[in-house]
Design a protein around this motif. Sequence first.
Motif, PDB file in Angstrom:
ATOM      1  N   UNK A   1      16.868  51.003 -19.718  1.00  0.00           N
ATOM      2  CA  UNK A   1      17.098  52.433 -18.999  1.00  0.00           C
ATOM      3  C   UNK A   1      15.893  52.788 -17.909  1.00  0.00           C
ATOM      4  N   UNK A   2      14.730  52.242 -18.237  1.00  0.00           N
ATOM      5  CA  UNK A   2      13.886  52.372 -17.091  1.00  0.00           C
ATOM      6  C   UNK A   2      14.184  51.594 -15.944  1.00  0.00           C
ATOM      7  N   UNK A   3      14.824  50.608 -16.026  1.00  0.00           N
ATOM      8  CA  UNK A   3      15.314  49.694 -14.743  1.00  0.00           C
ATOM      9  C   UNK A   3      16.261  50.308 -14.055  1.00  0.00           C
ATOM     10  N   UNK A   4      17.016  51.040 -14.717  1.00  0.00           N
ATOM     11  CA  UNK A   4      18.170  52.091 -14.045  1.00  0.00           C
ATOM     12  C   UNK A   4      17.529  53.345 -13.472  1.00  0.00           C
ATOM     13  N   UNK A   5      16.443  53.432 -13.528  1.00  0.00           N
ATOM     14  CA  UNK A   5      15.719  54.530 -12.884  1.00  0.00           C
ATOM     15  C   UNK A   5      15.950  55.958 -13.552  1.00  0.00           C
ATOM     16  N   UNK A   6      16.469  55.990 -14.835  1.00  0.00           N
ATOM     17  CA  UNK A   6      16.636  57.049 -15.700  1.00  0.00           C
ATOM     18  C   UNK A   6      15.537  58.000 -15.813  1.00  0.00           C
TER      19      UNK A   6
END
Length: 255
Positions: free
Chosen positions: A122-127
Amino acid sequence: MSDDLQALIDRLPDLGTSVLVTLEMTLGGAVLAMVVAVVLGFGSRTRSLWVRGPSRVVVEFFRGTSLVVQIFWIFYVLPQFGFKMEALAVAVVALGLNYGAYASEVVRGSIESVPKGQWEAATALNMTWSHKVRRVIFPQAWALMIPMLANLLIQLLKGSALAYYITLHDLNFWTVELRRATADTIFSYTAGLLVYFVIAYLLTWGMNLLEERAKRRLGRGTRPSLRETFGLKPPPLVEAPKVPESGMTTGGGAR
């Protein structure tokens, strides 16, 4: 026995009112408990000591003190400071705070059970933090919480009987009044037990359906048939699909 049955029939209207009061306490307390559980559950696992510390103090305080004393304190002591509430509100607040403290540990443990890779994906998707919790983490943790929350809900239902001591006309009060009318202890308290059992069974059935729905949204369960739902034989187990550590599962798909 015929006189006892007649006394029971005569008090059926009062039974309906008493069950309604019990349900109001149970469901109202459950809603408040869930709010408290989410706030304290997330607060107990945050890195900030200024948030984590007070959260843990509140959890340990309400878990470590008696529910009946909490009810009496809110009902009798708070008015001394100018905060007076109706008996029903007192019961809802006391039940919500007490069982919310227990449920916060369920929330905290379930959140920590979500694989670390889900947070990283989720962090990698910039959420944002709120987006990843709402769409990725909480839907997975929610499916894990429900069985334990169902147990606490039944405990909350039974704990609502203590509201009899602050003059609430709940199911426990109705049982006591039936005993006074019939002078038959076995008949009266057996009737009360059966009514509590029916309510508890319906609540458990509702939580089971909620669990099935949560699992289906994650692709981890199937909808039970009516025969399986109402039958004594449990539905067949469905093996949950394995999710790669680096993959991400959301409640409704990431957007």
